[in-house]
Scaffold this active site. Structure first.
Site, PDB file in Angstrom:
ATOM      1  N   THR A  59       0.967  -1.056  -0.269  1.00 56.95           N
ATOM      2  CA  THR A  59      -0.510   0.064   0.054  1.00 56.95           C
ATOM      3  C   THR A  59       0.521   1.602   0.354  1.00 56.95           C
ATOM      4  OG1 THR A  59      -0.163  -0.200   2.304  1.00 56.95           O
ATOM      5  CG2 THR A  59      -2.160  -0.697   0.885  1.00 56.95           C
ATOM      6  N   SER A  69       1.146   8.345   4.802  1.00 58.85           N
ATOM      7  CA  SER A  69       0.437   8.839   3.429  1.00 58.85           C
ATOM      8  C   SER A  69       1.223   8.952   2.731  1.00 58.85           C
ATOM      9  CB  SER A  69      -0.735  10.175   3.632  1.00 58.85           C
ATOM     10  OG  SER A  69      -0.940   9.764   2.021  1.00 58.85           O
ATOM     11  N   ARG A  70       2.003   8.185   1.889  1.00 55.28           N
ATOM     12  CA  ARG A  70       2.982   8.438   0.690  1.00 55.28           C
ATOM     13  C   ARG A  70       2.817   9.044  -0.500  1.00 55.28           C
ATOM     14  NH1 ARG A  70       3.778   2.201   1.759  1.00 55.28           N
ATOM     15  NH2 ARG A  70       5.200   2.290   3.938  1.00 55.28           N
ATOM     16  N   VAL A  71       1.459   9.410  -0.435  1.00 55.68           N
ATOM     17  CA  VAL A  71       1.165  10.258  -1.290  1.00 55.68           C
ATOM     18  C   VAL A  71       0.902  11.512  -1.010  1.00 55.68           C
ATOM     19  CG1 VAL A  71      -0.804  11.420  -2.130  1.00 55.68           C
ATOM     20  CG2 VAL A  71      -0.404   9.475  -2.912  1.00 55.68           C
TER      21      VAL A  71
END
Length: 512
Positions: free
Chosen positions: A345, A371-373
């Site tokens: 994810t 959150s990698r976004v």
């Protein structure tokens, strides 16, 4: 009997029995069907001999009484899983190949319905007359067909939208122990999509029927079932039905995504999905690996979650945002399945039991959540606020440890502690109380500017609610400007400060 009479009788007989027509239409070609025989069956799993040309994922027919999917190809036999409510396969039964794969009905006709993993209705609202079907498993979109994930999908929860933002097309894991509010976050996110033109798919895997019924009731009360499909495979269903449930939900979501729509899909939960797959694999006598899971357990979840994407505008610009849920044991996120899904994810929301039982809900541990976004899926105002909020929380938790030892703190450290308490209180949110993103920005703006230092910690939440009503009435143009631009100008900031002073006087002079 003369020749003339004999010919006449033959003609009459021919006409009576239609022999001539039969001869004309007679097909002398042989029809071959590949068939095998069941050598063992039980637990929804069976071994079959004789189907040498069967393909992985192919649909099989069990004497016209049921269906099965090929899941294992071996040298002298194949393994298959039954798609029936009850086990019907037994030794000696004949099984035929169909040359087809399992498909599920898709389209707008499913909105507002509760279906099983085969697309059959479970809500008693009649038959589903969908015109299209899609295979349960399909190829994930290629990298070249994907677009950047930079459009926000709001959950309505302050702690998540500010510090762990989710973008349309992202895969954000919700992870935590049992009874820490994982499903609550997922359901609140569905409710928050009302009026935002987002289709929602909720996949229940191995859940209790009463829990699913409660979720359906909640969504109906919130008028969220109008844009939601529930794919349900409860704990009483067989392992094969639980195994195909998330793939069925994903196929329904894909139809909307490729039609150019934004879709939110929730898998609740993939821990039970992995357990169902493990039980089938062990019955098929596959070699067990770590924690008795088969070697391809990573591929099972990666091929499912990789189907979530934000498509390019040339392909319609649709998106599928996935919120898989994983249940941990005693907070152990280093176990096999949690680490697998974390690596697949684009980030995780970690819920902590200690925070939950201390009254901090949603019980998000900001230190272990990411959150990698990141800020790419946030408006400018929230991007500025999120960084300050994280800093205030981390400083508060660090100082709280020292304060717990009775250490003497200077004035600046005490101020940090007080600010941290207000931030923690402000981020608390009851279930089913989603907040508009503009209201979130206003509340967190005055919080991070430390304008609430004079408000008692116990009054923070009621003060915030009252302040939002006051701002909407006193300066609606400021609220509208923030909603349109996603930013807070100097003039907006000055007017918010003035409104806060006026409301503070009113709040404490009228007895709240």
């Amino acid at each position: 009997m003369d020749k003339k009479t004999e010919n006449k009788q033959l003609k009459n007989t021919d006409a009576l029995f239609g022999i001539s027509e039969e001869i004309k239409t007679f097909d002398s070609a042989f029809k071959f069907e590949q068939a095998g025989i069941v050598i063992s069956g039980g637990g929804g799993v069976m071994k079959i001999k004789g189907l040498k040309n069967a393909k992985y994922g192919e649909l099989l027919d069990i004497e016209g009484r049921g269906s099965a999917i090929v899941l294992s190809l071996e040298e002298d036999s194949i393994g298959a899983i039954e798609l029936n409510e009850e086990n019907i396969a037994s030794s000696g039964m004949i099984v035929k190949t169909t040359g087809k794969v399992v498909e599920i009905p898709v389209g707008n006709q499913l909105l507002g319905r509760v279906v099983n993993p085969l697309g059959l209705p479970l809500d008693g609202l009649g038959k589903i007359t969908a015109k299209k079907t899609r295979p349960l498993e399909s190829k994930a979109p290629d990298i070249i067909n994907r677009d950047k994930v930079n459009e926000p999908l709001y959950t309505g929860l302050l702690a998540i939208d500010s510090m762990i933002p989710i973008g349309k097309g992202q895969r954000e894991l919700i992870i935590g122990d049992r009874q820490t509010g994982k499903t609550t976050i997922a359901v609140d996110t569905i409710i928050n999509q009302r009026g935002k033109d987002v289709i929602c798919i909720y996949v229940a895997i191995g859940q209790k029927s009463s829990n699913v019924s409660s979720i359906v009731h909640t969504l109906n009360e919130s008028h969220a079932m109008e844009y939601t499909v529930i794919v349900c495979s409860t704990a009483k269903d067989s392992a094969p039905m639980q195994y195909i449930a998330p793939f069925a939900g994903c196929a329904i979501a894909e139809e909307f995504m490729y039609a150019g729509k934004d879709v939110l899909i929730i898998y609740d939960d993939l821990s039970k999905h992995a357990v169902a797959y493990r039980s089938m694999s062990l019955l098929l006598r596959r070699p067990p690996g770590r924690e008795a899971y088969p070697g391809d357990i990573f591929y099972l979840h990666s091929r499912l979650l990789e189907r979530s994407a934000k498509l390019k505008k040339s392909l319609g610009g649709g998106s599928m945002t996935a919120l898989p849920i994983i249940e941990t044991q005693a907070g152990d996120i280093s176990a096999y399945i949690p680490t697998n899904v974390i690596s697949i994810t684009d980030g995780q929301i970690y819920l902590e039991s200690e925070l939950f039982y201390s009254g901090i809900r949603p019980a998000v541990n900001v230190g272990l959540s990411v959150s990698r976004v990141g800020s790419a899926a946030q408006v400018n105002a929230m991007r500025k606020i999120g960084g300050k909020l994280r800093l205030d929380l981390s400083q508060y938790r660090e100082l709280a440890v020292f304060a717990g030892f009775g250490s003497e703190l200077d004035a600046a450290s005490k101020a940090r502690l007080e600010q941290g308490k207000r931030v923690t209180e402000c981020l608390k949110q009851n279930a089913r109380s989603s907040m508009d993103i503009t209201h979130q920005i206003i509340i967190l703006h005055v919080l991070t500017k430390e304008m609430l230092s004079q408000v008692a910690v116990k009054d923070i939440r009621s003060f915030n609610r009252g302040f939002l009503y006051f701002v909407e009435a006193d300066c609606p143009d400021v609220v509208e400007n923030i909603r349109k631009t996603g930013n807070i100008s100097k003039d907006d900031n000055a007017r918010l400060e003035n409104a806060l002073k006026n409301f503070f006087t009113y709040y404490y002079t009228t007895g709240k």
